[in-house]
Scaffold this motif. Structure first.
Motif, PDB file in Angstrom:
ATOM      1  N   ASP A 152     -46.752  -5.964 -21.435  1.00  0.00           N
ATOM      2  CA  ASP A 152     -45.520  -5.752 -20.672  1.00  0.00           C
ATOM      3  C   ASP A 152     -44.563  -4.842 -21.440  1.00  0.00           C
ATOM      4  O   ASP A 152     -43.967  -3.932 -20.866  1.00  0.00           O
ATOM      5  CB  ASP A 152     -44.813  -7.084 -20.391  1.00  0.00           C
ATOM      6  CG  ASP A 152     -45.645  -8.029 -19.558  1.00  0.00           C
ATOM      7  OD1 ASP A 152     -46.173  -7.595 -18.516  1.00  0.00           O
ATOM      8  OD2 ASP A 152     -45.766  -9.203 -19.951  1.00  0.00           O
ATOM      9  N   VAL A 206     -30.151 -16.130 -25.320  1.00  0.00           N
ATOM     10  CA  VAL A 206     -29.895 -16.289 -23.892  1.00  0.00           C
ATOM     11  C   VAL A 206     -28.865 -17.394 -23.728  1.00  0.00           C
ATOM     12  O   VAL A 206     -29.029 -18.490 -24.274  1.00  0.00           O
ATOM     13  CB  VAL A 206     -31.197 -16.619 -23.131  1.00  0.00           C
ATOM     14  CG1 VAL A 206     -30.908 -16.830 -21.659  1.00  0.00           C
ATOM     15  CG2 VAL A 206     -32.199 -15.499 -23.330  1.00  0.00           C
ATOM     16  N   ARG A 222     -36.404 -10.090 -20.308  1.00  0.00           N
ATOM     17  CA  ARG A 222     -35.805 -11.236 -20.980  1.00  0.00           C
ATOM     18  C   ARG A 222     -35.798 -12.451 -20.057  1.00  0.00           C
ATOM     19  O   ARG A 222     -35.779 -12.320 -18.845  1.00  0.00           O
ATOM     20  CB  ARG A 222     -34.400 -10.918 -21.442  1.00  0.00           C
ATOM     21  CG  ARG A 222     -33.429 -10.760 -20.298  1.00  0.00           C
ATOM     22  CD  ARG A 222     -31.996 -10.909 -20.726  1.00  0.00           C
ATOM     23  NE  ARG A 222     -31.128 -10.687 -19.601  1.00  0.00           N
ATOM     24  CZ  ARG A 222     -30.866 -11.593 -18.667  1.00  0.00           C
ATOM     25  NH1 ARG A 222     -31.401 -12.776 -18.722  1.00  0.00           N
ATOM     26  NH2 ARG A 222     -30.061 -11.303 -17.658  1.00  0.00           N
ATOM     27  N   PRO A 223     -35.813 -13.645 -20.672  1.00  0.00           N
ATOM     28  CA  PRO A 223     -35.711 -14.849 -19.854  1.00  0.00           C
ATOM     29  C   PRO A 223     -34.273 -14.994 -19.359  1.00  0.00           C
ATOM     30  O   PRO A 223     -33.367 -14.452 -19.986  1.00  0.00           O
ATOM     31  CB  PRO A 223     -36.082 -15.967 -20.829  1.00  0.00           C
ATOM     32  CG  PRO A 223     -35.784 -15.433 -22.172  1.00  0.00           C
ATOM     33  CD  PRO A 223     -35.964 -13.939 -22.082  1.00  0.00           C
ATOM     34  N   PRO A 224     -34.034 -15.667 -18.298  1.00  0.00           N
ATOM     35  CA  PRO A 224     -34.996 -16.374 -17.462  1.00  0.00           C
ATOM     36  C   PRO A 224     -35.641 -15.487 -16.411  1.00  0.00           C
ATOM     37  O   PRO A 224     -36.445 -15.954 -15.626  1.00  0.00           O
ATOM     38  CB  PRO A 224     -34.141 -17.452 -16.802  1.00  0.00           C
ATOM     39  CG  PRO A 224     -32.800 -16.810 -16.655  1.00  0.00           C
ATOM     40  CD  PRO A 224     -32.651 -15.919 -17.869  1.00  0.00           C
ATOM     41  N   VAL A 225     -35.312 -14.208 -16.412  1.00  0.00           N
ATOM     42  CA  VAL A 225     -35.875 -13.296 -15.412  1.00  0.00           C
ATOM     43  C   VAL A 225     -37.394 -13.252 -15.536  1.00  0.00           C
ATOM     44  O   VAL A 225     -38.110 -13.340 -14.552  1.00  0.00           O
ATOM     45  CB  VAL A 225     -35.257 -11.885 -15.548  1.00  0.00           C
ATOM     46  CG1 VAL A 225     -35.885 -10.925 -14.559  1.00  0.00           C
ATOM     47  CG2 VAL A 225     -33.753 -11.941 -15.372  1.00  0.00           C
ATOM     48  N   THR A 226     -37.901 -13.111 -16.738  1.00  0.00           N
ATOM     49  CA  THR A 226     -39.338 -13.087 -16.998  1.00  0.00           C
ATOM     50  C   THR A 226     -39.627 -14.080 -18.116  1.00  0.00           C
ATOM     51  O   THR A 226     -39.179 -13.893 -19.247  1.00  0.00           O
ATOM     52  CB  THR A 226     -39.796 -11.675 -17.426  1.00  0.00           C
ATOM     53  OG1 THR A 226     -39.382 -10.742 -16.439  1.00  0.00           O
ATOM     54  CG2 THR A 226     -41.305 -11.612 -17.584  1.00  0.00           C
ATOM     55  N   GLU A 227     -40.336 -15.138 -17.804  1.00  0.00           N
ATOM     56  CA  GLU A 227     -40.598 -16.187 -18.802  1.00  0.00           C
ATOM     57  C   GLU A 227     -41.654 -15.784 -19.818  1.00  0.00           C
ATOM     58  O   GLU A 227     -41.476 -15.984 -21.003  1.00  0.00           O
ATOM     59  CB  GLU A 227     -41.012 -17.482 -18.102  1.00  0.00           C
ATOM     60  CG  GLU A 227     -39.858 -18.164 -17.401  1.00  0.00           C
ATOM     61  CD  GLU A 227     -38.715 -18.543 -18.332  1.00  0.00           C
ATOM     62  OE1 GLU A 227     -38.969 -18.938 -19.487  1.00  0.00           O
ATOM     63  OE2 GLU A 227     -37.561 -18.423 -17.908  1.00  0.00           O
ATOM     64  N   LYS A 230     -39.316  -3.394 -15.420  1.00  0.00           N
ATOM     65  CA  LYS A 230     -38.792  -4.712 -15.063  1.00  0.00           C
ATOM     66  C   LYS A 230     -38.038  -5.320 -16.248  1.00  0.00           C
ATOM     67  O   LYS A 230     -38.283  -4.981 -17.404  1.00  0.00           O
ATOM     68  CB  LYS A 230     -39.907  -5.637 -14.599  1.00  0.00           C
ATOM     69  CG  LYS A 230     -40.900  -6.006 -15.667  1.00  0.00           C
ATOM     70  CD  LYS A 230     -41.982  -6.916 -15.114  1.00  0.00           C
ATOM     71  CE  LYS A 230     -42.912  -7.355 -16.229  1.00  0.00           C
ATOM     72  NZ  LYS A 230     -43.903  -8.299 -15.778  1.00  0.00           N
ATOM     73  N   THR A 231     -37.137  -6.229 -15.938  1.00  0.00           N
ATOM     74  CA  THR A 231     -36.398  -6.953 -16.964  1.00  0.00           C
ATOM     75  C   THR A 231     -37.364  -7.868 -17.696  1.00  0.00           C
ATOM     76  O   THR A 231     -38.132  -8.595 -17.073  1.00  0.00           O
ATOM     77  CB  THR A 231     -35.264  -7.774 -16.323  1.00  0.00           C
ATOM     78  OG1 THR A 231     -34.403  -6.878 -15.630  1.00  0.00           O
ATOM     79  CG2 THR A 231     -34.475  -8.536 -17.371  1.00  0.00           C
TER      80      THR A 231
END
Length: 75
Positions: free
Chosen positions: A20, A66, A9-14, A6-7
């Motif tokens: 992880d 970001v 980096r934010p904002p994809v994953t806070e 899974k991605t």
């Protein structure tokens, strides 16, 4: 490649934790090596690769800026 990673980096994953990052590194090394579980004679190389990829991922996430946030992310 590595579609199950899974991605991170934010904002994809806070919230991204060490677990992880390690899971993503493990999945990457498994994919590249072709081994889900390496033989005993390859275990050290496999573990070293996972650690190196995890460290590089930590560094990458710490250095990313970001768009719109104006600040680096701390991993």
């Amino acid at each position: 490649m590595c579609r199950s990673i899974k991605t991170l980096r934010p904002p994809v994953t806070e919230q991204v934790g060490d677990d992880d990052i390690r899971a993503a590194a493990l999945q990457y090394v498994r994919k590249v090596s072709g081994f889900h579980r390496p033989a005993a004679h390859n275990q050290a190389a496999f573990d070293e690769a996972v650690n190196a990829v995890a460290a590089a991922t930590h560094q990458l996430l710490a250095d990313l800026v970001v768009r719109g946030s104006g600040a680096r992310r701390s991993a």
